[in-house]
Design a protein around this motif. Structure first.
Motif, PDB file in Angstrom:
ATOM      1  N   ARG A  57      16.274   0.884  -2.699  1.00  0.00           N
ATOM      2  CA  ARG A  57      16.856   2.029  -2.008  1.00  0.00           C
ATOM      3  C   ARG A  57      15.770   3.030  -1.662  1.00  0.00           C
ATOM      4  O   ARG A  57      14.813   3.213  -2.393  1.00  0.00           O
ATOM      5  CB  ARG A  57      17.899   2.714  -2.878  1.00  0.00           C
ATOM      6  CG  ARG A  57      19.166   1.923  -3.000  1.00  0.00           C
ATOM      7  CD  ARG A  57      20.194   2.738  -3.763  1.00  0.00           C
ATOM      8  NE  ARG A  57      21.431   2.019  -3.837  1.00  0.00           N
ATOM      9  CZ  ARG A  57      22.524   2.345  -3.156  1.00  0.00           C
ATOM     10  NH1 ARG A  57      22.516   3.391  -2.371  1.00  0.00           N
ATOM     11  NH2 ARG A  57      23.609   1.642  -3.277  1.00  0.00           N
ATOM     12  N   MET A  58      15.968   3.707  -0.539  1.00  0.00           N
ATOM     13  CA  MET A  58      15.011   4.721  -0.115  1.00  0.00           C
ATOM     14  C   MET A  58      15.262   6.006  -0.901  1.00  0.00           C
ATOM     15  O   MET A  58      16.403   6.351  -1.195  1.00  0.00           O
ATOM     16  CB  MET A  58      15.163   5.003   1.378  1.00  0.00           C
ATOM     17  CG  MET A  58      14.739   3.837   2.235  1.00  0.00           C
ATOM     18  SD  MET A  58      15.135   3.973   4.001  1.00  0.00           S
ATOM     19  CE  MET A  58      14.478   5.520   4.463  1.00  0.00           C
ATOM     20  N   THR A  59      14.184   6.701  -1.210  1.00  0.00           N
ATOM     21  CA  THR A  59      14.323   7.997  -1.867  1.00  0.00           C
ATOM     22  C   THR A  59      14.758   9.019  -0.815  1.00  0.00           C
ATOM     23  O   THR A  59      14.738   8.747   0.386  1.00  0.00           O
ATOM     24  CB  THR A  59      12.995   8.443  -2.495  1.00  0.00           C
ATOM     25  OG1 THR A  59      12.040   8.642  -1.447  1.00  0.00           O
ATOM     26  CG2 THR A  59      12.475   7.420  -3.492  1.00  0.00           C
ATOM     27  N   ALA A  60      15.138  10.208  -1.264  1.00  0.00           N
ATOM     28  CA  ALA A  60      15.572  11.252  -0.342  1.00  0.00           C
ATOM     29  C   ALA A  60      14.456  11.626   0.622  1.00  0.00           C
ATOM     30  O   ALA A  60      14.699  11.845   1.815  1.00  0.00           O
ATOM     31  CB  ALA A  60      16.051  12.472  -1.116  1.00  0.00           C
ATOM     32  N   LYS A  63      14.113   8.877   3.236  1.00  0.00           N
ATOM     33  CA  LYS A  63      15.208   8.964   4.199  1.00  0.00           C
ATOM     34  C   LYS A  63      14.947  10.074   5.213  1.00  0.00           C
ATOM     35  O   LYS A  63      15.153   9.898   6.411  1.00  0.00           O
ATOM     36  CB  LYS A  63      16.528   9.239   3.483  1.00  0.00           C
ATOM     37  CG  LYS A  63      17.097   8.063   2.754  1.00  0.00           C
ATOM     38  CD  LYS A  63      18.397   8.460   2.094  1.00  0.00           C
ATOM     39  CE  LYS A  63      18.898   7.375   1.173  1.00  0.00           C
ATOM     40  NZ  LYS A  63      20.130   7.770   0.476  1.00  0.00           N
ATOM     41  N   GLN A  64      14.511  11.240   4.703  1.00  0.00           N
ATOM     42  CA  GLN A  64      14.244  12.369   5.591  1.00  0.00           C
ATOM     43  C   GLN A  64      13.142  12.031   6.596  1.00  0.00           C
ATOM     44  O   GLN A  64      13.260  12.304   7.785  1.00  0.00           O
ATOM     45  CB  GLN A  64      13.848  13.605   4.769  1.00  0.00           C
ATOM     46  CG  GLN A  64      13.673  14.855   5.581  1.00  0.00           C
ATOM     47  CD  GLN A  64      14.973  15.309   6.226  1.00  0.00           C
ATOM     48  OE1 GLN A  64      16.044  15.122   5.665  1.00  0.00           O
ATOM     49  NE2 GLN A  64      14.870  15.884   7.406  1.00  0.00           N
ATOM     50  N   ARG A  65      12.064  11.415   6.131  1.00  0.00           N
ATOM     51  CA  ARG A  65      10.964  11.026   7.032  1.00  0.00           C
ATOM     52  C   ARG A  65      11.428   9.993   8.056  1.00  0.00           C
ATOM     53  O   ARG A  65      11.047  10.037   9.222  1.00  0.00           O
ATOM     54  CB  ARG A  65       9.794  10.477   6.228  1.00  0.00           C
ATOM     55  CG  ARG A  65       9.024  11.550   5.509  1.00  0.00           C
ATOM     56  CD  ARG A  65       7.820  10.987   4.815  1.00  0.00           C
ATOM     57  NE  ARG A  65       7.108  12.046   4.106  1.00  0.00           N
ATOM     58  CZ  ARG A  65       6.263  11.839   3.128  1.00  0.00           C
ATOM     59  NH1 ARG A  65       5.986  10.611   2.740  1.00  0.00           N
ATOM     60  NH2 ARG A  65       5.662  12.849   2.539  1.00  0.00           N
ATOM     61  N   SER A  66      12.251   9.065   7.611  1.00  0.00           N
ATOM     62  CA  SER A  66      12.768   8.043   8.509  1.00  0.00           C
ATOM     63  C   SER A  66      13.621   8.670   9.607  1.00  0.00           C
ATOM     64  O   SER A  66      13.508   8.307  10.788  1.00  0.00           O
ATOM     65  CB  SER A  66      13.582   7.021   7.720  1.00  0.00           C
ATOM     66  OG  SER A  66      14.166   6.090   8.580  1.00  0.00           O
ATOM     67  N   LEU A  67      14.484   9.623   9.240  1.00  0.00           N
ATOM     68  CA  LEU A  67      15.316  10.306  10.228  1.00  0.00           C
ATOM     69  C   LEU A  67      14.469  11.115  11.201  1.00  0.00           C
ATOM     70  O   LEU A  67      14.732  11.124  12.409  1.00  0.00           O
ATOM     71  CB  LEU A  67      16.322  11.222   9.533  1.00  0.00           C
ATOM     72  CG  LEU A  67      17.512  10.524   8.879  1.00  0.00           C
ATOM     73  CD1 LEU A  67      18.322  11.514   8.068  1.00  0.00           C
ATOM     74  CD2 LEU A  67      18.377   9.861   9.929  1.00  0.00           C
ATOM     75  N   GLU A  68      13.434  11.790  10.693  1.00  0.00           N
ATOM     76  CA  GLU A  68      12.551  12.558  11.570  1.00  0.00           C
ATOM     77  C   GLU A  68      11.835  11.646  12.560  1.00  0.00           C
ATOM     78  O   GLU A  68      11.737  11.957  13.749  1.00  0.00           O
ATOM     79  CB  GLU A  68      11.541  13.345  10.738  1.00  0.00           C
ATOM     80  CG  GLU A  68      12.143  14.502   9.975  1.00  0.00           C
ATOM     81  CD  GLU A  68      11.174  15.130   8.984  1.00  0.00           C
ATOM     82  OE1 GLU A  68      10.026  14.639   8.863  1.00  0.00           O
ATOM     83  OE2 GLU A  68      11.575  16.104   8.336  1.00  0.00           O
TER      84      GLU A  68
END
Length: 83
Positions: A57-60, A63-68
């Motif tokens: 699982r991705m850490t928070a 996830k944030q970097r991926s969304l950006e």
């Protein structure tokens, strides 16, 4: 230019020639036998099929970097399509 004007007729003739040639060449005796269907269903009325995906699982923060990154790429694609 005549070919472009009569493209529909040229296509119909080419299709007719291709179908005729396929029927002349391919006879049922020389055709390869049909492959047998293999049933791979695991689910039964009493047992549900389960799919397991072994992934970390991705850490928070990830996830944030991926969304950006995803938003940045979408924005770049939108500006590229305007040009």
């Amino acid at each position: 230019m005549n070919v472009l004007k009569n493209f529909e007729a040229v296509f119909a003739v080419a299709l007719g020639v291709a179908v005729s040639a396929a029927n002349l060449v391919g006879s049922p005796e020389t055709a390869a036998p049909a492959a047998q269907a293999i049933s791979t269903s695991v689910a039964t009325p009493s047992k549900m099929a389960v799919v397991s995906v072994p992934a970390k699982r991705m850490t928070a923060l990830e996830k944030q970097r991926s969304l950006e990154d995803e938003r940045l790429l979408a924005k770049q694609e939108a500006t590229r399509n305007r040009i």
